[in-house]
Scaffold this motif. Structure first.
Motif, short mmCIF file in Angstrom:
data_model
loop_
_atom_site.label_atom_id
_atom_site.label_comp_id
_atom_site.label_asym_id
_atom_site.label_seq_id
_atom_site.Cartn_x
_atom_site.Cartn_y
_atom_site.Cartn_z
N LEU A 72 0.80 -1.22 0.00
CA LEU A 72 0.00 0.00 0.00
C LEU A 72 0.84 1.27 0.00
CD1 LEU A 72 -2.73 -1.13 2.54
CD2 LEU A 72 -2.85 -1.12 0.04
N GLY A 73 2.16 1.11 -0.07
CA GLY A 73 3.03 2.29 -0.14
C GLY A 73 3.27 2.94 1.20
N GLY A 74 3.07 2.18 2.28
CA GLY A 74 3.29 2.75 3.61
C GLY A 74 4.76 2.84 3.96
N GLU A 75 5.05 3.60 5.01
CA GLU A 75 6.44 3.79 5.43
C GLU A 75 6.63 3.37 6.90
OE1 GLU A 75 7.37 7.85 4.72
OE2 GLU A 75 7.25 7.68 2.54
N ARG A 76 5.85 2.37 7.33
CA ARG A 76 5.90 1.99 8.73
C ARG A 76 6.93 0.91 9.02
NH1 ARG A 76 0.29 1.86 7.85
NH2 ARG A 76 0.24 -0.41 8.11
N VAL A 77 7.69 0.49 8.00
CA VAL A 77 8.67 -0.57 8.18
C VAL A 77 10.06 0.03 8.36
CG1 VAL A 77 9.70 -2.65 7.19
CG2 VAL A 77 7.30 -2.11 6.76
N VAL A 78 10.82 -0.51 9.32
CA VAL A 78 12.19 -0.08 9.52
C VAL A 78 13.05 -1.33 9.65
CG1 VAL A 78 11.84 0.11 12.03
CG2 VAL A 78 13.77 1.28 10.96
N TYR A 79 14.16 -1.34 8.90
CA TYR A 79 15.04 -2.51 8.90
C TYR A 79 16.23 -2.30 9.83
CZ TYR A 79 12.34 -4.23 4.96
OH TYR A 79 11.32 -4.66 4.17
N ALA A 80 16.57 -3.34 10.57
CA ALA A 80 17.67 -3.28 11.52
C ALA A 80 19.01 -3.23 10.77
CB ALA A 80 17.64 -4.49 12.44
N PRO A 81 20.05 -2.72 11.40
CA PRO A 81 21.38 -2.73 10.79
C PRO A 81 21.81 -4.17 10.48
CG PRO A 81 21.34 -1.29 12.70
CD PRO A 81 20.05 -2.03 12.70
N PRO A 82 22.62 -4.37 9.45
CA PRO A 82 23.02 -5.73 9.03
C PRO A 82 23.69 -6.55 10.13
CG PRO A 82 23.62 -4.12 7.37
CD PRO A 82 23.17 -3.34 8.57
N GLU A 83 24.33 -5.88 11.10
CA GLU A 83 25.01 -6.64 12.14
C GLU A 83 24.05 -7.35 13.08
OE1 GLU A 83 25.25 -2.20 13.39
OE2 GLU A 83 25.41 -3.42 11.56
N PHE A 84 22.77 -6.99 13.05
CA PHE A 84 21.78 -7.68 13.88
C PHE A 84 21.24 -8.87 13.07
CE2 PHE A 84 20.57 -3.42 16.07
CZ PHE A 84 21.74 -3.47 16.81
N GLU A 85 21.76 -10.06 13.36
CA GLU A 85 21.32 -11.25 12.64
C GLU A 85 20.03 -11.82 13.21
OE1 GLU A 85 24.57 -13.95 12.63
OE2 GLU A 85 25.84 -12.68 11.36
N ASP A 86 19.72 -11.48 14.45
CA ASP A 86 18.47 -11.88 15.09
C ASP A 86 18.18 -10.86 16.19
OD1 ASP A 86 20.08 -12.63 17.40
OD2 ASP A 86 20.50 -14.50 16.37
N TRP A 87 17.16 -11.16 17.02
CA TRP A 87 16.77 -10.21 18.06
C TRP A 87 17.29 -10.62 19.45
CZ3 TRP A 87 15.47 -6.13 15.62
CH2 TRP A 87 14.68 -6.16 14.48
N ARG A 88 18.30 -11.48 19.51
CA ARG A 88 18.76 -11.99 20.80
C ARG A 88 19.58 -10.98 21.60
NH1 ARG A 88 20.93 -17.93 18.79
NH2 ARG A 88 18.98 -18.61 17.75
N LYS A 89 20.40 -10.20 20.91
CA LYS A 89 21.26 -9.27 21.63
C LYS A 89 20.48 -8.07 22.16
CE LYS A 89 25.39 -10.47 18.96
NZ LYS A 89 26.47 -9.96 18.07
N LYS A 90 20.98 -7.51 23.24
CA LYS A 90 20.29 -6.40 23.90
C LYS A 90 20.12 -5.21 22.96
CE LYS A 90 20.46 -3.37 27.93
NZ LYS A 90 21.22 -2.99 29.16
N ALA A 91 21.17 -4.90 22.20
CA ALA A 91 21.09 -3.75 21.29
C ALA A 91 20.01 -3.98 20.23
CB ALA A 91 22.44 -3.51 20.62
N ALA A 92 19.90 -5.20 19.74
CA ALA A 92 18.89 -5.52 18.74
C ALA A 92 17.49 -5.40 19.34
CB ALA A 92 19.12 -6.93 18.20
N GLN A 93 17.35 -5.89 20.57
CA GLN A 93 16.05 -5.81 21.23
C GLN A 93 15.65 -4.36 21.49
OE1 GLN A 93 16.44 -8.26 24.72
NE2 GLN A 93 16.64 -10.15 23.53
N GLU A 94 16.62 -3.53 21.83
CA GLU A 94 16.33 -2.10 22.06
C GLU A 94 15.89 -1.44 20.77
OE1 GLU A 94 19.95 -0.66 23.73
OE2 GLU A 94 19.45 -1.26 25.79
N PHE A 95 16.54 -1.79 19.66
CA PHE A 95 16.16 -1.26 18.34
C PHE A 95 14.73 -1.68 18.01
CE2 PHE A 95 15.59 -1.85 13.82
CZ PHE A 95 16.08 -0.68 13.27
N ARG A 96 14.46 -2.96 18.21
CA ARG A 96 13.12 -3.50 17.91
C ARG A 96 12.04 -2.83 18.76
NH1 ARG A 96 12.45 -9.27 20.17
NH2 ARG A 96 12.42 -7.94 22.03
N ASP A 97 12.30 -2.74 20.06
CA ASP A 97 11.29 -2.17 20.97
C ASP A 97 11.05 -0.69 20.71
OD1 ASP A 97 11.19 -4.69 22.05
OD2 ASP A 97 12.39 -4.22 23.82
#
Length: 306
Positions: A72-97
């Motif tokens: 639908l052309g929305g802009e609500r998606v944001v992609y994590a930096p490539p170094e985040f391979e999953d959401w296990r690390k604290k920095a990745a979880q902070e980005f996600r949250d």
């Protein structure tokens, strides 16, 4: 300021979800909860009646949300930096949250190609379905039925085709399987009837207007399919909406939101269970008869040799 009755463009999703109507309004999701669970559950899930309620997110569901937004052309998606391979690390979880807190959908960088491929397939089917006509995307509709305010957010309205299109994403697009397993279970039949009622009440669609589900796969080969309710199913869905509306109006006026029926619910064995047991019992009788015959045979042979 509450939204007036009508069709409103450019209303942020966060505003819509918070319920921008004059009084607590009825959405398709709340209708589904009333019909399939109870008024008590509906009150807990309603943003105006329970502001503390938070919808649970899952990574799998967020992929579908991202594909939906991309189509639908929305802009609500944001992609994590490539170094985040999953959401296990604290920095990745902070980005996600943080992304979720901002009303955006967080995804891993490796998921971008999947989302873009599925969105391209969905977008092509949508454009073909719209036949080049003007598409009104994610408008917020507000209307009232008597004292009951209602709201909805159709994915795509095509006035020139007298239709509304709703996008559903899933792992495997099998329209017959989706009709059996998800259409009623997800409350999508209610959504169809609810949106059509609102768009007709607002003069956007005619009484003959249609609601079409566009199913989109989020895995290769990114197939698509179309589903709509036949007249019998549409009438059934309208009945579910009418029931939910009556219950909602009564509960909102009284302030009483009952849970499940307090009476004892007597359990009757379902036919499949009775049939399965009967088959098992018959097999046991046959086995017992065979065993008895074998014993008699042995006794006869022993007597003959005796």
């Amino acid at each position: 300021m509450p939204l007036a009755q009508g069709v409103h463009a450019d209303v942020p999703m966060s505003v819509y979800v918070a319920d921008p109507c004059e009084t607590p309004s009825l959405s398709a999701g709340i209708m589904h909860t009333i019909v399939t669970r109870s008024p008590a559950h509906a009150r807990i899930e309603h943003p105006r009646l329970n502001p503390a309620y938070q919808h649970e997110n899952s990574s799998r569901a967020e992929i579908g949300t991202a594909v939906h937004a991309a189509i639908l052309g929305g802009e609500r998606v944001v992609y994590a930096p490539p170094e985040f391979e999953d959401w296990r690390k604290k920095a990745a979880q902070e980005f996600r949250d943080q992304a979720r807190g901002e009303g955006r959908t967080p995804l891993l960088a490796e998921q971008r190609l999947l989302v873009e491929a599925a969105a391209e397939a969905g977008r092509k089917r949508l454009e073909k379905l719209a036949c080049g006509k003007t598409m009104e995307v994610e408008s917020t509709i507000v209307w009232s039925e008597g004292q009951t305010w209602k709201r909805g957010r159709p994915d795509v309205i095509v006035r020139e085709l007298d239709s509304v299109i709703d996008i559903k994403t899933m792992e495997a697009v099998d329209p017959e399987a989706w009709i059996r397993s998800s259409l009623a279970a997800g409350g999508y039949d209610i959504q169809s009837a609810h949106y059509l009622a609102g768009l007709r009440a607002l003069g956007v669609l005619s009484d003959a207007g249609s609601f079409i589900f566009l199913l989109v796969e989020i895995e290769p080969p990114y197939s698509t399919a179309l589903v709509a309710l036949d007249p019998e199913y549409a009438d059934f869905a309208r009945g579910r909406c009418a029931l939910a509306t009556r219950v909602w109006a009564r509960c909102l006026a009284s302030g009483n939101w009952p849970g499940y029926d307090p009476r004892i619910h007597w359990a009757s064995p379902p036919p499949w269970l009775v049939g399965g047991f009967a088959e098992r019992a018959a097999e046991d009788r046959q086995a017992a008869a065979a065993a008895g015959a074998a014993v008699l045979g042995m006794q006869s042979r022993d007597a003959a040799h005796g």
